[in-house]
Design a protein around this motif. Structure first.
Motif, PDB file in Angstrom:
ATOM      1  N   ALA A   1       0.824  -1.204   0.000  1.00 18.32           N
ATOM      2  CA  ALA A   1       0.000   0.000   0.000  1.00 18.32           C
ATOM      3  C   ALA A   1       0.863   1.260   0.000  1.00 18.32           C
ATOM      4  O   ALA A   1       0.544   2.241  -0.658  1.00 18.32           O
ATOM      5  CB  ALA A   1      -0.925  -0.002   1.218  1.00 18.32           C
ATOM      6  N   LEU A   2       1.965   1.218   0.721  1.00 23.21           N
ATOM      7  CA  LEU A   2       2.846   2.385   0.797  1.00 23.21           C
ATOM      8  C   LEU A   2       3.654   2.600  -0.474  1.00 23.21           C
ATOM      9  O   LEU A   2       3.991   3.722  -0.831  1.00 23.21           O
ATOM     10  CB  LEU A   2       3.799   2.256   1.989  1.00 23.21           C
ATOM     11  CG  LEU A   2       3.154   2.337   3.367  1.00 23.21           C
ATOM     12  CD1 LEU A   2       4.168   2.014   4.450  1.00 23.21           C
ATOM     13  CD2 LEU A   2       2.541   3.708   3.602  1.00 23.21           C
ATOM     14  N   THR A   3       3.965   1.511  -1.166  1.00 20.47           N
ATOM     15  CA  THR A   3       4.822   1.605  -2.351  1.00 20.47           C
ATOM     16  C   THR A   3       4.051   1.516  -3.659  1.00 20.47           C
ATOM     17  O   THR A   3       4.643   1.575  -4.725  1.00 20.47           O
ATOM     18  CB  THR A   3       5.895   0.499  -2.334  1.00 20.47           C
ATOM     19  OG1 THR A   3       5.251  -0.782  -2.358  1.00 20.47           O
ATOM     20  CG2 THR A   3       6.790   0.618  -1.121  1.00 20.47           C
ATOM     21  N   GLY A   4       2.754   1.341  -3.596  1.00 20.54           N
ATOM     22  CA  GLY A   4       1.967   1.261  -4.817  1.00 20.54           C
ATOM     23  C   GLY A   4       1.873  -0.141  -5.379  1.00 20.54           C
ATOM     24  O   GLY A   4       1.603  -0.328  -6.553  1.00 20.54           O
ATOM     25  N   GLY A   5       2.089  -1.133  -4.561  1.00 19.64           N
ATOM     26  CA  GLY A   5       1.956  -2.519  -5.003  1.00 19.64           C
ATOM     27  C   GLY A   5       3.292  -3.212  -5.074  1.00 19.64           C
ATOM     28  O   GLY A   5       4.337  -2.582  -4.946  1.00 19.64           O
ATOM     29  N   PRO A   6       3.244  -4.521  -5.251  1.00 17.25           N
ATOM     30  CA  PRO A   6       4.498  -5.266  -5.312  1.00 17.25           C
ATOM     31  C   PRO A   6       5.309  -4.849  -6.532  1.00 17.25           C
ATOM     32  O   PRO A   6       4.767  -4.579  -7.595  1.00 17.25           O
ATOM     33  CB  PRO A   6       4.061  -6.725  -5.401  1.00 17.25           C
ATOM     34  CG  PRO A   6       2.647  -6.684  -5.848  1.00 17.25           C
ATOM     35  CD  PRO A   6       2.085  -5.360  -5.429  1.00 17.25           C
ATOM     36  N   ALA A   7       6.583  -4.774  -6.344  1.00 15.80           N
ATOM     37  CA  ALA A   7       7.473  -4.377  -7.435  1.00 15.80           C
ATOM     38  C   ALA A   7       7.638  -5.529  -8.416  1.00 15.80           C
ATOM     39  O   ALA A   7       7.723  -6.685  -8.021  1.00 15.80           O
ATOM     40  CB  ALA A   7       8.834  -3.978  -6.880  1.00 15.80           C
ATOM     41  N   ASP A   8       7.663  -5.192  -9.699  1.00 16.80           N
ATOM     42  CA  ASP A   8       7.948  -6.188 -10.713  1.00 16.80           C
ATOM     43  C   ASP A   8       9.441  -6.470 -10.676  1.00 16.80           C
ATOM     44  O   ASP A   8      10.255  -5.541 -10.676  1.00 16.80           O
ATOM     45  CB  ASP A   8       7.556  -5.688 -12.104  1.00 16.80           C
ATOM     46  CG  ASP A   8       6.048  -5.522 -12.246  1.00 16.80           C
ATOM     47  OD1 ASP A   8       5.311  -6.265 -11.575  1.00 16.80           O
ATOM     48  OD2 ASP A   8       5.627  -4.651 -13.026  1.00 16.80           O
ATOM     49  N   LEU A   9       9.778  -7.724 -10.653  1.00 18.56           N
ATOM     50  CA  LEU A   9      11.182  -8.090 -10.626  1.00 18.56           C
ATOM     51  C   LEU A   9      11.700  -8.249 -12.047  1.00 18.56           C
ATOM     52  O   LEU A   9      11.054  -8.837 -12.893  1.00 18.56           O
ATOM     53  CB  LEU A   9      11.381  -9.399  -9.849  1.00 18.56           C
ATOM     54  CG  LEU A   9      10.956  -9.367  -8.388  1.00 18.56           C
ATOM     55  CD1 LEU A   9      11.143 -10.739  -7.765  1.00 18.56           C
ATOM     56  CD2 LEU A   9      11.761  -8.332  -7.620  1.00 18.56           C
ATOM     57  N   ALA A  10      12.843  -7.686 -12.295  1.00 16.23           N
ATOM     58  CA  ALA A  10      13.469  -7.793 -13.604  1.00 16.23           C
ATOM     59  C   ALA A  10      14.958  -8.029 -13.404  1.00 16.23           C
ATOM     60  O   ALA A  10      15.551  -7.552 -12.444  1.00 16.23           O
ATOM     61  CB  ALA A  10      13.246  -6.519 -14.413  1.00 16.23           C
TER      62      ALA A  10
END
Length: 98
Positions: A61-70
């Motif tokens: 919620a604080l970061t705008g959702g789970p980060a996409d891993l690349a």
């Protein structure tokens, strides 16, 4: 600290299972290899899973959702940049800039 003495499962084991994708106490117990009929630690595992999920949801919620891993591209070693003694000591290079 041990979560289940019967199966020698530690808090680190449980956290590792959750980090690997387990989202329920049942999934954690299966991933940790709990023997059937062991259940005295189930309440503690439910609490740990709930805390983990709450923390994960809060972070999302604080970061705008789970980060996409690349994958990070391999650029090779960074070049070494040689500096002259005058530049490091504030000699001619810094005097001309002023």
């Amino acid at each position: 600290m041990y979560v289940c003495i019967c199966n020698a499962v530690t808090e680190d084991d449980v956290h590792g299972c959750m980090a690997s994708g387990c989202r329920t106490a049942k999934e954690v117990k299966a991933a940790c290899g709990f023997k059937p009929a062991c259940g005295t630690c189930t309440k503690r595992i439910h609490t740990m899973v709930s805390e983990y999920r709450t923390a994960s949801e809060l972070a999302d919620a604080l970061t705008g959702g789970p980060a996409d891993l690349a994958a990070v591209p391999d650029r090779g070693p960074e070049p070494i940049i040689a500096e002259t003694a005058e530049t490091l000591e504030g000699g001619a290079a810094s005097q001309t800039a002023a």
